[in-house]
Every structure is written in structure tokens, then in C-alpha cells.
Design a protein around this motif. Structure first.
Motif, PDB file in Angstrom:
ATOM      1  N   ARG A 164     -47.657 -12.039   7.901  1.00  0.00           N
ATOM      2  CA  ARG A 164     -49.155 -12.055   7.471  1.00  0.00           C
ATOM      3  C   ARG A 164     -48.978 -12.639   5.848  1.00  0.00           C
ATOM      4  NH1 ARG A 164     -51.995  -7.639   9.572  1.00  0.00           N
ATOM      5  NH2 ARG A 164     -51.782  -7.716  11.986  1.00  0.00           N
ATOM      6  N   TYR A 165     -50.185 -13.092   5.340  1.00  0.00           N
ATOM      7  CA  TYR A 165     -50.400 -13.328   4.008  1.00  0.00           C
ATOM      8  C   TYR A 165     -51.164 -11.919   3.272  1.00  0.00           C
ATOM      9  CZ  TYR A 165     -49.079 -18.117   5.067  1.00  0.00           C
ATOM     10  OH  TYR A 165     -48.184 -19.067   5.681  1.00  0.00           O
TER      11      TYR A 165
ATOM     12  N   TYR B 146     -53.742 -11.562   1.862  1.00  0.00           N
ATOM     13  CA  TYR B 146     -55.270 -11.127   1.860  1.00  0.00           C
ATOM     14  C   TYR B 146     -55.398 -10.687   3.107  1.00  0.00           C
ATOM     15  CZ  TYR B 146     -56.292 -14.538   5.530  1.00  0.00           C
ATOM     16  OH  TYR B 146     -56.505 -15.320   6.836  1.00  0.00           O
ATOM     17  N   GLN B 147     -54.486 -10.427   4.149  1.00  0.00           N
ATOM     18  CA  GLN B 147     -54.402  -9.783   5.303  1.00  0.00           C
ATOM     19  C   GLN B 147     -54.341  -8.347   5.087  1.00  0.00           C
ATOM     20  OE1 GLN B 147     -52.416 -12.576   7.485  1.00  0.00           O
ATOM     21  NE2 GLN B 147     -53.981 -13.192   8.504  1.00  0.00           N
ATOM     22  N   LEU B 148     -53.931  -7.637   4.134  1.00  0.00           N
ATOM     23  CA  LEU B 148     -53.114  -6.355   3.939  1.00  0.00           C
ATOM     24  C   LEU B 148     -54.182  -5.621   2.989  1.00  0.00           C
ATOM     25  CD1 LEU B 148     -50.859  -7.650   4.870  1.00  0.00           C
ATOM     26  CD2 LEU B 148     -49.382  -6.592   3.301  1.00  0.00           C
TER      27      LEU B 148
ATOM     28  N   ARG C 122     -48.000 -17.100   0.064  1.00  0.00           N
ATOM     29  CA  ARG C 122     -46.696 -16.855   0.628  1.00  0.00           C
ATOM     30  C   ARG C 122     -46.571 -15.753   1.501  1.00  0.00           C
ATOM     31  NH1 ARG C 122     -41.713 -17.754  -3.779  1.00  0.00           N
ATOM     32  NH2 ARG C 122     -41.917 -19.884  -4.164  1.00  0.00           N
TER      33      ARG C 122
END
Lengths: 249, 427
Positions: B131-132, B134-136, B91
Motif C-alpha cells: 500500500r501507499y 495515503y491508504q493508511l 513509496r
């Protein structure tokens, strides 16, 4: 060219019609298998002791040769596509049930705990959290099930004209038309590759939350590199006394 | 208030995770459960939202027995933050945060609006909304975890080693952020950690637990540092607890002198007049009163006489200055900060500034030592403050440093207004 694509009349299908039939006979069982595997996997994830017997039964069923299935089923479903599709459905379970169960089990315990702590009931958690996160694992099982199903349909030729493209193998032999055999083999292989490709595409569309390919990976790396704005500031203030200490010495 | 009453958790194999624990967790403050692994702190936390059911005793929330309440409703009324954030990787950030509001039946638009509001509150850039996870980065993910826990505005927040998995610098930022958010929201927070420094930094009350699920001591951090209940607590606190306790003493009453402070263009007469007999150095400031560094009085004087061009003279003198180190904010930072500045200073004198960074004075190690003795004496006559009012005081001060207005600096003798604010939040 006609020697490859002129279908013998006893098949009662054009080349394209055979492809349609083949896909139907191969993919409907996978769909049914998925519909059976999902609730089974839910029960297995809820009661983990249930998984071992389920796995055992599906594996034993997989070991039964299709021919044996056909012999039993002919009495009930006769010379029909159903007779071919039932064993294929059963076979798909051996791939799909473990894919779903292992996939949902592999969801990080932190995520599961967070969901539980937020007030997800076990069914809601399975459907809204564990299942979506298990999609890559489930798709891997689904691709395998679809491809093996496409190749297995041909066996239906044994019980009459129920093997779709597989029937061409039989006709090629009795009519001494080797090109038909080549058509059958090549078309089946191409179908498998195309269906597999479509499933990969479906997975990419279903999982925008996964890094796909090099560009996405680079984007993720960049995002991770841009850290808290607080971090560099703290680093500076931390560095000052250290620099001072050095200066004192 | 959360009241944990003689709670025991015994597993089928006979292991006792929590043994007859009784604890009153006050509203609107941070209570930290701290102890080595296997001390039952996480088990205790999870019994509060019934992820683990106690095998004996009961837990009351505002007088209501938790065991009588529907479990999902109970959990939705308590925010929960977990070590690795435990985000829903499928999510988007905004939908992760909107999870509980959505389950409570809010429509999507309102839930997302609330989520964006919370992103702002926890210091996440609005561009990250779509964003998702994994992008953080890890730190950003943990902020999302905090925002998600706060989404439905629950009165209680349970935090299970939330900052343990991020690197120390990010952790420091997250801790400061938590104190800031708490100063704005005043939640009842139960925080589990194995890190005693984190406990002392964040906790209004600290429950030290020992292996086997026993409570070793339950006290405010100041009291914990000054009077550990037994050898275990003392050992767990570590060696320098005397120094660390200084964090709880404000620098507000500290004597500073503005005498040995000159601007870069001071003349010989000023220099002579301002040099203290006990300090052969002068602190040089710029025209705005910001510190530049220390200089020996005799080095400073001839150079000022010799040069005519202001810029070259200024450049020459600043190059020879000794670094002044990190100054402390008088009235806002603690005596520990002041002492640290003095110890690190090449002259042995600490530089005190106001909220805008202007120098208000300097002070010696001896003066700080006197202040420490005075503070200790003050605490001794006034025995341990009741715990209940500690949180409120800490809350109000936390917002202070961040929002200090950048107006024209007051005269050097006027330190920041909230002189007696607890200094915990500022650190």
C-alpha cells in the motif's frame, strides 16, 4: 474533403507530415525547457535567494514577443525550426521553473526532515524525495507549457515555412482556401487536447501513490477506517470503569 | 551512552534555544525530554543527529565527539521518528521502511525482507506492504515511521513527539507498543514530548526543560513525582502526582482475602460461612473462577434455596449482581490500579485476578491504604535507586502481560511469578 486535406505544394509536407513537424516544433522545446528547468530548480531549492532573480529573468524573457526573438535569431540560426524552437524553450521556462520549485517546496516539512534525518544528502533528497512528490505540480506546469507551445508554433509561419500547421493559415489566405484555415485551427486544437490527455495519463501512471478518482478515494477511506486492532480493545477497557461509575450512581 | 556536555544553541538573532545543557543519556533505556513549547527539547534532539549544530559545547556518543563524524553516516546510524511520521508518500510501505538499508547498500530483496520483518514487529499487517501511505490511518502511518527508523537496526532512536498527532486511544496503543518493542530491542531512545503523562509512562529517565533551554530537573519518573526540584517542575507535573506516583508501586505485596468469594451455586451454609463481618457483600464467580459480580449475602441465600433448576437460578442471580468493575492483576498492576478498582467498586472492595482472569481475592480501600503507607516507608529508607538499573528491570517486565500463558490457573493464593517487576510497563 480534399479541399481540407490537400496540402499546397509549397509546404513540402503532407497533412500527417505537418502534424509530425508541429508536434516536434512544439514539444521538443518543452523537453529542453524541462531539462534546463530541473537543475535551475535544484539550485533554487538549495539557495532560496536564487529563486527570485531566476523568476524575474524568465518572466522578462516571456514578455519578449516571439517576433523580436526571430529577428535576432535569424542572423544565427536562419530560416529553420531551431529559430522557432529557441523562443518556445525560453517561454516554457516561465511555467516550468516555478512549477518545479513551488512543487518541491510544497513537500511536507515532516517528509523533508525525515529524509534529512535518515541521511539523505541534499541532491539525493531532491531527486529521490522532493521531485517525485512534486510530480503532480510539475505535470500541471508541463501540461500548460505543452498546450501553449502547440498553439505558439504557428507563429513560425512569419519567418517562412516554419510554422508547421500554422503555415496553413498563411496559405489559406494567399490561395483563398478557407478550408485550410479551418483544418489548421481544428487540428491544432485537437493536438493540444490529445497531448494534454496523454500527459494526464502519464501523470496517473507516474503517481500510483496518489488517490485517483472515486474508486481510489473510497479505497483510501476504507483503509483509514480500519484502524489499529488495539484501538477498539482499549476503548472497551476504558468504557468499563465509566459504565461502572454510572452503575454506582 | 550519549553525553551532552554544556551544549548551547544560540541563533543569529540572539535567541537562545538551549542554554548550557549537560545531560547523560544512558544506553538501552528511554530518556524523555519534556517541557513546554520553546523549551529547546526538539532543538536538543536535533543536535544529537546534527540536523542542528550546537553553537557551544559538544555531544559525545560512546566517547566520540559527534562533530568529528561524517554527518550522513551518523544519521544513518540513528533512527528518527517524527510527529506526522513524515513518510515518503510516493513509496510503498515496504519501500518506505527499506529506505535506510537501501542507502546502506543492501540489495533490494534483502532490504524488503527486513522491512517485512519490521512490519511484523511493529504490529502492521503484512497485507499493507504494497500500500501507499495515503491508504493508511494516522496510527498505522506512525507505526511505519517507527519501523522505518528501526530498519537498519540503529543503536540509537530519536523520537520527536511521535505520538502527538494521533487520537488518545491510538496514542495509548502506540505507547504500549513502543514499550513492548523496547523490551525486545533495548535501544537507546531519546523521546521528546510536551505531555508529562506520556513522559512518566514511557521514560526511564525524564529531563524536564523550561523555556529558554534550561534543564529544570533530570530524574527517574518516580523521583520526579515524589521530589520535584522546584515550583516549575511541580506545576508542570500537575496536581495529582501523589496518585500518579502509585503507578510505580507494585501490587505484589498487597493483602487480599479469598474469603468472601462464592460460586454462583453456593448453598446457604457456604454463604453464611464466607460472609465477612465488615463486608455485607459476596463476590460471585463462575465455575472457572472468573468474577461475575457482587451480591448482598441475604439476597443470594434465599434465592439459592428456592430454585432447583440450575440455569434459571443462575440467570436470576446474575441479573441482580452489582458489577465488579475492572479487576486488577495482582503482582502485575500497580497500587494505583488497585486503588482505582477499589474506588470504582460499588462495594469499595477491589477484585484481584491472576494473569488468566481468575479471581485470587478481594481487598478493601483500607488494606490498599496500608500498602501505600508501607510502600512509601520502603522508598524513604531506600533513597532514590540509581538510574542505571531501572531500564533493564522495566524491559523484562514489559513482555510479561502480553505473553502470559493461558495455562490452567494456579490456586487463588499464587499471584503471577514476577512479583517485584516494575509495574510501569504493564499500565
Amino acid at each position: 474533403m480534399n479541399q481540407y486535406f490537400d496540402m499546397p505544394s509549397d509546404l513540402q509536407h503532407s497533412y500527417v507530415g505537418l502534424i509530425g513537424l508541429h508536434l516536434q516544433e512544439a514539444l521538443l522545446p518543452v523537453l529542453f525547457g524541462l531539462l534546463i528547468a530541473l537543475p535551475l530548480a535544484l539550485v533554487c531549492s538549495r539557495f532560496s535567494w536564487f529563486y527570485a532573480p531566476v523568476l524575474w529573468v524568465t518572466t522578462v524573457l516571456y514578455a519578449i514577443p516571439s517576433l523580436a526573438f526571430f529577428v535576432v535569431l535569424l542572423d544565427y540560426t536562419g530560416d529553420s525550426t531551431t529559430t522557432v524552437m529557441i523562443p518556445l524553450t525560453v517561454y516554457s521556462l516561465v511555467l516550468l521553473v516555478p512549477a518545479i520549485v513551488e512543487g518541491t517546496r510544497a513537500v511536507s516539512p515532516d517528509t523533508v526532515a525525515a529524509a534529512t534525518a535518515m541521511g539523505f544528502g541534499s541532491l539525493r533528497r531532491f531527486v529521490q524525495v522532493e521531485l517525485p512528490i512534486a510530480v503532480p505540480a510539475i505535470m500541471a506546469g508541463l501540461r500548460l507549457a505543452a498546450v501553449s507551445s502547440i498553439s505558439l508554433v504557428s507563429v513560425g509561419a512569419i519567418i517562412g515555412n516554419e510554422g508547421a500547421l500554422g503555415n496553413l493559415l498563411h496559405d489559406g489566405q494567399i490561395y483563398h482556401r478557407d478550408p485550410l484555415i479551418i483544418t489548421s485551427v481544428v487540428t491544432t486544437a485537437v493536438l493540444a487536447i490529445v497531448v494534454d490527455g496523454l500527459l494526464v495519463l502519464a501523470q496517473v501512471l507516474l503517481t500510483p501513490w496518489q488517490p485517483h478518482g472515486r474508486r481510489a478515494a473510497r479505497r483510501a477511506a476504507r483503509a483509514a477506517a480500519v484502524d489499529e486492532p488495539a484501538a477498539p480493545r482499549d476503548a472497551v477497557t476504558d468504557a468499563v470503569p465509566a459504565a461502572l461509575e454510572d452503575a454506582v450512581r | 551512552m550519549i553525553r551532552i556536555e554544556s551544549v548551547t544553541k544560540r541563533y543569529a538573532d540572539g535567541t537562545v534555544a538551549v542554554d548550557d545543557l549537560t545531560l547523560d543519556i544512558p544506553d538501552g533505556s528511554i530518556t524523555v525530554l519534556v517541557g513546554p513549547s520553546g523549551c529547546g527539547k526538539t532543538t536538543t534532539l536535533r543536535m544529537i543527529n546534527r540536523m542542528i549544530e550546537p553553537s557551544g559545547g559538544r555531544i559525545l556518543l560512546d566517547g566520540q565527539d559527534l562533530a568529528q563524524q561524517p554527518v550522513t553516516a551518523l544519521r544513518r546510524s540513528m533512527g528518527y521518528v517524527i510527529q506526522n511520521a513524515g513518510l515518503f508518500q510516493h513509496r510503498t510501505i515496504v519501500d518506505n521502511i527499506a529506505t535506510v538499508p537501501r542507502m546502506l547498500g543492501w540489495d533490494r530483496g534483502r532490504a524488503r525482507e527486513r522491512a517485512r520483518e519490521l512490519m511484523d514487529r511493529v504490529g502492521l499487517d503484512a497485507t499493507l506492504a504494497k500500500r501507499y501511505p495515503y491508504q493508511l490511518s494516522g496510527g498505522q502511518q506512525q507505526r511505519v515511521g517507527v519501523a522505518r527508523a528501526l530498519a537498519a537496526d540503529p543503536p540509537v532512536l530519536l523520537m520527536d513527539e511521535p505520538f502527538s498527532a494521533v487520537d488518545p486511544i491510538v496514542r495509548k496503543g502506540l505507547q504500549a507498543e513502543l514499550l513492548r518493542i523496547q523490551s525486545e530491542l533495548g535501544k537507546t531512545i531519546v523521546f521528546v514530548t510536551h505531555d508529562i503523562d506520556e513522559a512518566i509512562k514511557l521514560g526511564n529517565m525524564i529531563a524536564v526543560m523550561r523555556t529558554g533551554g534550561h534543564l529544570a530537573q533530570y530524574a527517574p519518573p518516580d523521583e520526579l513525582l515524589s521530589a520535584p526540584a522546584d515550583a516549575f517542575v511541580e506545576d508542570f507535573l500537575g496536581t495529582d502526582r501523589g496518585i500518579r506516583r502509585l503507578s510505580f508501586f507494585t501490587s505484589a505485596g498487597l493483602d487480599v482475602t479469598a474469603t468472601p468469594i462464592v460460586t454462583a451455586d453456593a448453598d446457604a451454609a457456604q454463604i453464611a460461612e464466607r460472609t465477612l463481618p465488615e463486608l455485607p457483600y459476596l463476590l460471585v464467580t463462575d465455575a472457572d473462577g472468573k468474577p461475575l459480580g457482587w451480591a448482598k449475602a441475604e439476597d443470594l441465600a434465599p434465592r439459592t434455596d428456592a430454585g432447583d433448576g440450575a440455569s434459571t437460578e443462575d440467570g436470576a442471580s446474575t441479573a441482580d449482581l452489582l458489577p465488579h468493575g475492572r479487576p486488577f492483576v495482582l503482582g502485575q498492576d500497580s497500587l494505583r490500579d488497585a486503588l482505582d478498582c477499589a474506588v470504582l467498586s460499588p462495594t469499595g472492595w477491589a477484585v484481584a485476578v491472576d494473569g488468566t482472569g481468575k479471581v485470587v481475592g478481594v481487598t478493601s480501600q483500607e488494606t490498599i491504604a496500608t500498602a501505600i503507607r508501607g510502600a512509601h516507608a520502603g522508598r524513604a529508607t531506600k533513597p532514590a535507586e540509581p538510574d542505571a538499573d531501572a531500564p533493564d528491570a522495566a524491559d523484562t517486565s514489559a513482555a510479561g502481560p502480553a505473553q502470559a500463558p493461558a495455562t490452567d490457573g494456579p490456586a487463588p493464593d499464587a499471584p503471577d511469578g514476577d512479583a517485584d517487576a516494575p509495574v510501569k510497563a504493564a499500565r
